[in-house]
Design a protein around this motif. Structure first.
Motif, PDB file in Angstrom:
ATOM      1  N   LEU A   1     -10.940  10.333  -0.761  1.00  0.00           N
ATOM      2  CA  LEU A   1     -10.586   8.934  -0.519  1.00  0.00           C
ATOM      3  C   LEU A   1     -10.841   8.044  -1.732  1.00  0.00           C
ATOM      4  CD1 LEU A   1     -11.899   8.545   3.125  1.00  0.00           C
ATOM      5  CD2 LEU A   1      -9.518   8.596   2.387  1.00  0.00           C
TER       6      LEU A   1
ATOM      7  N   GLY B   1     -10.872  -2.151   5.259  1.00  0.00           N
ATOM      8  CA  GLY B   1      -9.525  -1.711   5.638  1.00  0.00           C
ATOM      9  C   GLY B   1      -8.565  -2.874   5.796  1.00  0.00           C
TER      10      GLY B   1
ATOM     11  N   PHE C   1      -6.236   3.937   8.077  1.00  0.00           N
ATOM     12  CA  PHE C   1      -7.249   4.972   8.222  1.00  0.00           C
ATOM     13  C   PHE C   1      -8.637   4.362   8.394  1.00  0.00           C
ATOM     14  CE2 PHE C   1     -10.632   7.451   6.272  1.00  0.00           C
ATOM     15  CZ  PHE C   1     -10.609   8.584   7.081  1.00  0.00           C
ATOM     16  N   PHE C   2      -8.994   3.434   7.505  1.00  0.00           N
ATOM     17  CA  PHE C   2     -10.331   2.847   7.584  1.00  0.00           C
ATOM     18  C   PHE C   2     -10.523   2.041   8.862  1.00  0.00           C
ATOM     19  CE2 PHE C   2     -10.722   3.816   3.040  1.00  0.00           C
ATOM     20  CZ  PHE C   2     -11.998   4.354   3.050  1.00  0.00           C
TER      21      PHE C   2
ATOM     22  N   VAL D   1       0.482   3.569   0.177  1.00  0.00           N
ATOM     23  CA  VAL D   1      -0.860   4.170   0.145  1.00  0.00           C
ATOM     24  C   VAL D   1      -1.895   3.162   0.655  1.00  0.00           C
ATOM     25  CG1 VAL D   1      -2.657   5.051  -1.395  1.00  0.00           C
ATOM     26  CG2 VAL D   1      -0.311   5.842  -1.633  1.00  0.00           C
ATOM     27  N   GLN D   2      -1.765   1.896   0.242  1.00  0.00           N
ATOM     28  CA  GLN D   2      -2.699   0.875   0.705  1.00  0.00           C
ATOM     29  C   GLN D   2      -2.646   0.711   2.217  1.00  0.00           C
ATOM     30  OE1 GLN D   2      -1.730  -1.944  -2.933  1.00  0.00           O
ATOM     31  NE2 GLN D   2      -2.822  -3.005  -1.335  1.00  0.00           N
TER      32      GLN D   2
ATOM     33  N   LEU E   1      -4.218   3.809   3.876  1.00  0.00           N
ATOM     34  CA  LEU E   1      -5.677   3.780   3.758  1.00  0.00           C
ATOM     35  C   LEU E   1      -6.275   2.684   4.627  1.00  0.00           C
ATOM     36  CD1 LEU E   1      -6.364   4.446  -0.021  1.00  0.00           C
ATOM     37  CD2 LEU E   1      -7.099   5.822   1.903  1.00  0.00           C
TER      38      LEU E   1
ATOM     39  N   LEU F   1      -8.297   5.024  -3.806  1.00  0.00           N
ATOM     40  CA  LEU F   1      -8.953   3.713  -3.873  1.00  0.00           C
ATOM     41  C   LEU F   1      -9.132   3.267  -5.317  1.00  0.00           C
ATOM     42  CD1 LEU F   1     -11.608   4.102  -1.045  1.00  0.00           C
ATOM     43  CD2 LEU F   1      -9.655   2.540  -1.047  1.00  0.00           C
TER      44      LEU F   1
END
Length: 159
Positions: A133, A91, A50-51, A43-44, A47, A137
């Motif tokens: 999101l 990110g 993504f960022f 997941v990290q 993400l 987080l």
């Protein structure tokens, strides 16, 4: 009536019966924790990617849609580049162990701001995205909170 009992002999394995290792049938607590750590790491990484690529990059290269959105808000290119740099830093920091929790908190705060902007400037058109999101987080920030003490020790050592 009398009953007669015969001793029960163990059943020898046949072609239809198989032996299943205990590791397959019962998950140990250690393997469950390992699976949770791996899932959290995935997941990290997602993400973080993504960022960096989907959120920050369009702002930093001044993609026409990003320019249009920030002009519509009245923030101009300075706001667009500032938000892009914050998203890029967050990110990347999601992937660095000592910064993971702090980065997740900072990106959550940025997403709260994005939610407010979506509600006020765009009539809530994409307001769900920042909220969606914030959930992973927050999980990252909580799960990696032990890294905060490590970061604090590093900062105090430098001071």
């Amino acid at each position: 009536m009398s009953e007669r009992t015969a001793p029960i002999a163990p059943i020898a394995p046949t072609a239809t019966t198989t032996s299943v290792p205990s590791s397959v049938t019962a998950e140990t607590p250690a393997s469950g924790r390992r699976a949770a750590r791996v899932a959290l790491r995935v997941v990290q990484v997602l993400l973080g990617l993504f960022f960096v690529f989907a959120s920050a990059l369009p702002k930093l290269i001044a993609h026409p849609t990003a320019v249009e959105i920030f002009d519509e808000m009245g923030w101009g290119s300075a706001g667009m580049y500032s938000i892009g740099v914050l998203e890029l830093a967050g990110g990347v920091a999601l992937l660095i162990p000592v910064f993971q929790s702090v980065s997740a908190v900072a990106l959550s705060a940025l997403m709260v701001g994005a939610f407010i902007v979506q509600l006020t400037a765009f009539d809530g058109q994409n307001a769900a995205t920042p909220i969606v999101l914030i959930v992973p987080l927050a999980v990252i920030a909580w799960a990696r909170r032990d890294h905060n003490a490590q970061l604090l020790r590093l900062v105090r050592r430098q001071a």
